[in-house]
Write a protein that holds these residues in place. Structure first.
Motif, PDB file in Angstrom:
ATOM      1  N   GLU B 496      -0.940 -15.409  38.702  1.00 24.74           N
ATOM      2  CA  GLU B 496      -1.145 -16.858  38.745  1.00 24.74           C
ATOM      3  C   GLU B 496      -2.026 -17.315  37.572  1.00 24.74           C
ATOM      4  O   GLU B 496      -1.695 -18.273  36.870  1.00 24.74           O
ATOM      5  N   VAL B 497      -3.136 -16.611  37.360  1.00 28.11           N
ATOM      6  CA  VAL B 497      -4.066 -17.038  36.308  1.00 28.11           C
ATOM      7  C   VAL B 497      -3.393 -16.983  34.933  1.00 28.11           C
ATOM      8  O   VAL B 497      -3.501 -17.910  34.133  1.00 28.11           O
ATOM      9  N   ARG B 499      -0.198 -17.056  34.223  1.00 30.44           N
ATOM     10  CA  ARG B 499       0.871 -18.055  34.124  1.00 30.44           C
ATOM     11  C   ARG B 499       0.297 -19.451  33.858  1.00 30.44           C
ATOM     12  O   ARG B 499       0.800 -20.203  33.038  1.00 30.44           O
ATOM     13  N   GLU B 500      -0.767 -19.782  34.559  1.00 30.81           N
ATOM     14  CA  GLU B 500      -1.295 -21.148  34.490  1.00 30.81           C
ATOM     15  C   GLU B 500      -2.205 -21.407  33.289  1.00 30.81           C
ATOM     16  O   GLU B 500      -2.407 -22.548  32.923  1.00 30.81           O
ATOM     17  N   THR B 501      -2.803 -20.371  32.732  1.00 32.94           N
ATOM     18  CA  THR B 501      -3.819 -20.642  31.712  1.00 32.94           C
ATOM     19  C   THR B 501      -3.474 -20.130  30.311  1.00 32.94           C
ATOM     20  O   THR B 501      -4.209 -20.424  29.379  1.00 32.94           O
TER      21      THR B 501
ATOM     22  N   ARG C  56      -9.546 -20.677  26.621  1.00 30.84           N
ATOM     23  CA  ARG C  56      -8.936 -21.313  27.799  1.00 30.84           C
ATOM     24  C   ARG C  56      -9.949 -21.733  28.854  1.00 30.84           C
ATOM     25  O   ARG C  56      -9.572 -22.036  29.986  1.00 30.84           O
ATOM     26  N   LEU C  59      -9.874 -25.688  29.876  1.00 28.36           N
ATOM     27  CA  LEU C  59      -8.641 -26.251  30.435  1.00 28.36           C
ATOM     28  C   LEU C  59      -8.984 -27.334  31.458  1.00 28.36           C
ATOM     29  O   LEU C  59      -9.867 -27.156  32.290  1.00 28.36           O
ATOM     30  N   ARG C  67       1.104 -28.933  32.982  1.00 22.57           N
ATOM     31  CA  ARG C  67       0.267 -27.785  32.657  1.00 22.57           C
ATOM     32  C   ARG C  67      -1.176 -28.200  32.443  1.00 22.57           C
ATOM     33  O   ARG C  67      -1.460 -29.335  32.102  1.00 22.57           O
ATOM     34  N   LEU C  68      -2.081 -27.244  32.644  1.00 25.95           N
ATOM     35  CA  LEU C  68      -3.470 -27.473  32.278  1.00 25.95           C
ATOM     36  C   LEU C  68      -3.539 -27.462  30.752  1.00 25.95           C
ATOM     37  O   LEU C  68      -2.843 -26.679  30.110  1.00 25.95           O
ATOM     38  N   ARG C  88      -9.422 -24.862  41.926  1.00 30.22           N
ATOM     39  CA  ARG C  88      -8.426 -24.040  41.239  1.00 30.22           C
ATOM     40  C   ARG C  88      -8.877 -23.741  39.809  1.00 30.22           C
ATOM     41  O   ARG C  88      -8.881 -22.597  39.368  1.00 30.22           O
ATOM     42  N   TYR C  92      -9.870 -20.128  38.008  1.00 29.19           N
ATOM     43  CA  TYR C  92      -9.271 -19.611  36.772  1.00 29.19           C
ATOM     44  C   TYR C  92     -10.359 -19.296  35.745  1.00 29.19           C
ATOM     45  O   TYR C  92     -10.314 -18.276  35.068  1.00 29.19           O
ATOM     46  N   ILE C  96     -11.196 -15.738  33.952  1.00 30.22           N
ATOM     47  CA  ILE C  96     -11.161 -15.560  32.491  1.00 30.22           C
ATOM     48  C   ILE C  96     -12.454 -14.924  32.001  1.00 30.22           C
ATOM     49  O   ILE C  96     -12.439 -14.004  31.180  1.00 30.22           O
TER      50      ILE C  96
END
Lengths: 188, 549, 246
Positions: B496-497, B499-501, C56, C59, C67-68, C88, C92, C96
């Motif tokens: 998920e991470v 794909r989304e970032t 990132r 974001l 998309r972000l 969310r 993320y 990261i």
């Protein structure tokens, strides 16, 4: 003083420098407050030899560096309701992980065989003086505790300040989830 | 050259070709070449010469005929005979039989669904013309669409025709081509560029290579029409250096087009000018991503840039840039020749036209196919490819390469179009289609694609650089029966991470093979898991401890 | 750059976290947010250098965008509706940061930047108390060949600030990136020891922009490292001077 309903605390020192335990002792008189409400049932600072059953909270210092550490961590985990990783070695493998850049053989040779490693007499060529018995076998890499067993709470710092350790213990004793981010961080 | 001169040349070339009684087309695309087609061609040429048949029988190096599993292929015109698995030893027999009956033991049945179920637009000339001669392309009507566009249509009309056709980008994402052309046409800039993305990099995909090797002028014509429509004067074909034959034929094609005045200044003696140059990719998969490709053409490291701004407004050297895939450009001339209505009558409501796929895997027949959109996966696998031989059973079909997914048997009746495939967690992709039988382990498949993404990640953004590494480690651990339930959870979380970032499509789609195999073949992951790291005596420790002193 | 919230002909409004804010044409979302004291975490971004968009961490959600998007390199536009944080996004961002810790050997306790490290601060601000992805423990070398500076790849997060400052401000372009993916490394010239570089002017700008302990001045202690941040404040000024904006 022992009471069946009092919370049972333990601390353990695996692959680390014992600095976290020094910091623990730096709680000074607050240790007495803790001892008045809970039993310290296992620790490098108490005389118990076998890790007991039914421990409520264990603070674990140090990384998982040897096969013995794995066994200890597993046993403690199975006997502890709340396991806290205490200090950067337990959290990140920290300084201990610096050996991960080398093979175990090289690490042992550096410690036991190379000139200057303090061994008398010097080993014969081609023969290692690294212990083959009694001393626990090193794992290929030193790892954080949570890569081996489930950990419930994390207390960063090298070492975590006494205040952060005190905060964590008292929060847990009060039945709350501690978040020590305001008191400590990696490398503190 | 004027349009009239083009027609003249076309007529002359056809007459010249009709002067031969026979024509032996030898497939000289990469697949047949690798199984000895060059020797066959030489052998045929020598034999025909020795027999004194040079005036009677033409030997033509032709493009890909599609059925790579039966190569080298040789087609005999006008008898419409196809020979398969042709070796040098077979040459005398083939030449002997020119005036009698075809050689029975070499015959390939052309009535099978492999040939009958296909619909050829992009590949209409493939295997039928000599890709090294512009005259061959002109003889079959090549460059006529360009002539009509330049002399009879406004740029707006060309864009509108593409919009009406419903053509969508064949590189994988399926963005409406007409919309993209319109955006570039409207954008303002001192200069505009047209780029053809021929950096085909998906494992098992060779559609663009085949098109470039078999019909390079088709792509040039498409690009030139696009340049006219959007107002560009300079074009680039970014082709991977691993395609030496495609590069050679493109270079030849560009020279030939320049010689005939179909490229350069005053094309067809109109004020329109357009030149195409070739830029070679140096082996980085990420350069198939449009912004990385642009960075590479500019001479920098092939690193993607955040979008927006999109290349349509801010592309090569900051100028408006139209960037389409080889197959997209290869559709253009046909659309303008036959009309948008004709094109949009093929396919489904939202996915028009055809799609070229490279079929690989344990199949009775594999190679290059072109099918109408909306055909079912089952028809492709079991009719066109003839199913799986030797009693093997079908397990999954992988589309879209490292950005795509695995589709299990129960979804074989799915229609091949952009939306349906996406719903299944796969994508249309650029056209790689790999069929797998029961010997394939899906964790291993996911691990293979993740390793690909990991090694091809450019390293610019953290989630893709480190995330693909971590996902590969976890997949490796699970495949080797060392992973725990927690590792599987972590894998899903990282999917998920990442794909989304992630910054570009490479990272954003890298988790797709994992997600789709987890969706359809989760049991294959779970059966490999080992017991978890020891947990505490209770699942939710804090709640169960009576702590109040 | 200090854009004030006073409307001018070049200004417009957008929404950030539910509040209307004034922005100037050409500003990125991040610049607008910073003008209005709205915190967005960053790592590769540094005022005065071309935005990179690689870490990132910045974001944000923009209404209508699927998309972000990175706040550092996305231009603010009129009526944009930006959300800078959500459970969310925070999840993320934490992952990261953890990925960065797992990638190389960040051993805070023995790092000269301990206490002055942006990665460490990010971890603390986001409540990253441990790294739940496996550590990589790569074997990386330290380039100590330069007389004054040291490059420790173990601590590098590949933000490329050093690459950009070297090219955009100093104009030397000594620093670059070699390799790709997980093997990417900061290199000097054509991957030579730093001390043998013909192009390095030893200006030290790369050291002052490094967010971690990857680039350090030899002989510094952690107390000296705090000064690094002060030197960095000169950057936007230098950029503007170069572009003739002052």
């Amino acid at each position: 003083m022992t009471n069946a309903t009092r919370p049972r605390l333990a601390t353990i020192w695996l692959d680390g420098c014992s600095g976290c335990h020094m910091s623990l002792l730096d709680m000074d008189e607050r240790l007495i407050d803790i001892a008045s409400v809970a039993d310290i049932v296992f620790s490098p600072t108490v005389d118990t030899k076998e890790f007991p059953e039914n421990v409520d909270v264990t603070l674990m210092e140090g990384a998982i560096g040897s096969d013995e550490d794995v066994e200890k961590a597993r046993k403690i985990r199975s006997r502890t309701k709340i396991l806290v990783s205490m200090g950067d070695c337990a959290l990140t493998a920290n300084v201990v992980s610096m050996r991960n850049l080398f093979t175990v053989e090289d690490v042992l040779a550096r410690a036991y065989d190379e000139p200057g490693s303090g061994n008398v007499p010097e080993p014969r060529p081609g023969e290692s003086r690294a212990p083959k018995r009694y001393v626990p076998k090193l794992q290929t890499k030193a790892r954080p505790v949570h890569e081996v067993v489930e950990v419930d709470y994390f207390l960063p710092g090298c070492p975590p300040p006494a205040d952060a350790i005190h905060y964590t213990i008292t929060e847990l004793l009060a039945g709350r989830a501690p978040d020590p981010s305001h008191l400590t961080r990696f490398g503190r | 050259m004027t349009p009239d001169e083009l027609s003249q040349l076309s007529v002359e070339e056809r007459e010249r070709q009709q002067g031969f009684e026979h024509c032996l087309n030898v497939c000289t695309a990469a697949s047949c070449l690798s199984s000895g087609a060059e020797e066959v061609k030489k052998g045929l040429t020598t034999a025909v010469k020795e027999k004194g048949l040079r005036e009677k029988c033409r030997i033509r190096g032709a493009g890909c005929m599609g059925l790579c599993s039966s190569g080298p292929l040789v087609a005999l015109d006008p008898e419409d005979v196809l020979y398969q698995h042709v070796g040098v030893d077979d040459v005398p027999e083939i030449v002997e039989s020119l005036d009698t009956q075809p050689v029975p033991r070499l015959l390939c049945d052309t009535t099978i669904p492999f040939f009958q179920r296909q619909k050829k637009i992009v590949l209409e000339n493939s295997g039928r013309i000599d890709p090294e001669r512009i005259e061959d392309y002109i003889a079959v009507g090549g460059y006529r669409s360009l002539a009509r566009v330049l002399t009879e249509m406004d740029p707006d009309e060309v864009v509108q025709e593409i919009v009406n056709s419903g053509l969508r980008g064949r590189g994988g994402a399926g963005y409406p081509t007409g919309l993209k052309w319109g955006t570039v046409a409207k954008a303002t800039g001192a200069e505009k560029y047209v780029i053809c993305n021929a950096d085909e990099g998906d494992p098992g995909a060779f559609m663009d290579r085949a098109v470039l090797e078999s019909d390079p002028h088709r792509v040039l014509e498409g690009m030139t029409i696009a340049a006219y429509a959007v107002g560009a004067t300079q074009g680039y074909i970014y082709v991977r250096a691993e395609y030496p034959l495609a590069i050679k034929r493109l270079r030849q094609a560009i020279k030939q087009a320049q010689r005939l005045g179909l490229q350069g200044d005053r094309i067809y003696e109109t004020p329109f000018r357009f030149t195409v140059d070739i830029r070679l990719g140096a082996g980085a998969f990420v350069c198939g991503e449009e912004t990385a490709l642009i960075a590479s053409i500019e001479g920098g490291r092939g690193l993607p840039r955040p979008r927006p701004p999109y290349p349509a407004n801010h592309g090569l050297w900051g100028c408006p840039t139209l960037i389409n895939n080889v197959e997209t450009f290869a559709n253009v001339a046909a659309i303008l020749r036959e009309g948008a209505g004709w094109f949009s009558s093929i396919g489904t409501e939202k996915s028009k036209g055809t799609k070229v796929f490279s079929l690989a895997g344990p199949l009775s027949r594999y190679g290059l196919i072109e099918v109408p959109m909306g055909i079912s996966l089952r028809e492709i696998v079991f009719d066109i490819a003839g199913g799986l031989p030797d009693g093997k059973s079908f397990k999954a079909v992988q589309t879209g390469g490292p950005s795509g997914g695995c589709i299990p048997a129960r979804h074989l009746d799915t229609s091949v179009d952009y939306e349906s495939l996406r719903e299944l967690g796969a994508i249309m992709g650029s056209g790689g289609m790999i069929v797998m039988d029961e010997s394939s382990n899906m964790v291993d498949v996911a691990r293979f694609f993740m390793e690909f993404c990991m090694t091809e990640s450019c390293g610019k953004c953290v989630p893709c650089r480190v995330g693909t590494y971590q996902m590969h480690t976890l997949l490796d651990r699970i495949y080797n029966r060392q992973g725990t339930k927690r590792d599987l959870e972590l894998l899903s979380e990282l999917c998920e991470v990442v794909r989304e970032t992630s910054l570009c499509g490479l990272g954003q789609t890298a988790p797709n093979p994992v997600n789709s195999t987890l969706r359809y073949f989760r049991d294959e992951y779970e059966e490999r898991l080992v017991s978890d790291g020891v947990r505490g005596p209770s699942g939710d420790p804090l709640a169960q401890v009576e702590m109040t002193p | 750059m200090t854009h004030k919230s006073i409307p001018t002909p070049d200004s417009f409004t957008l929404r950030i976290d539910g509040t209307d804010v004034v922005a100037q044409v050409g500003q990125s979302i991040l610049e607008v947010a910073q003008d209005h004291n709205i915190g967005i975490p960053t790592l590769c971004y540094l005022e005065g250098l071309t935005p990179w968009g690689g870490c990132r961490l910045c974001l944000v959600e923009i209404k209508g965008s699927g998309r972000l998007l990175p706040a550092c390199s996305t231009l603010a536009t009129e009526d944009m509706d930006v959300t800078t944080t959500s459970p969310r996004i925070e999840r993320y961002r934490r992952t990261i940061v953890e990925l960065l810790f797992s990638e190389r050997n960040h051993i805070c306790a023995v790092c000269v930047s301990n206490g002055n490290c942006e990665l460490q601060t990010l971890a603390q601000e986001m409540g990253v108390t441990h790294v739940h992805v496996p550590y990589r423990y790569p074997t990386l070398l330290v380039d100590s060949s330069h007389d004054g500076f040291r490059l420790d790849h173990n601590r590098c997060v590949m933000c490329t600030r050093c690459v950009r400052v070297c090219e955009e401000i100093e104009g030397a372009a000594t620093k670059g990136v070699g390799g790709r993916g997980i093997d990417s490394m900061i290199i000097n010239d054509l991957n030579e020891p730093w001390g043998e570089s013909d192009t390095c002017t030893s200006c030290g700008k790369c050291v002052s922009v490094c967010p971690t302990g990857a680039l350090t001045e030899k002989g510094t202690t952690f107390a000296d490292m705090a000064k690094r941040r002060e030197r960095r404040e000169l950057l936007p000024y230098l950029t503007q001077t170069r572009e003739g904006r002052r």
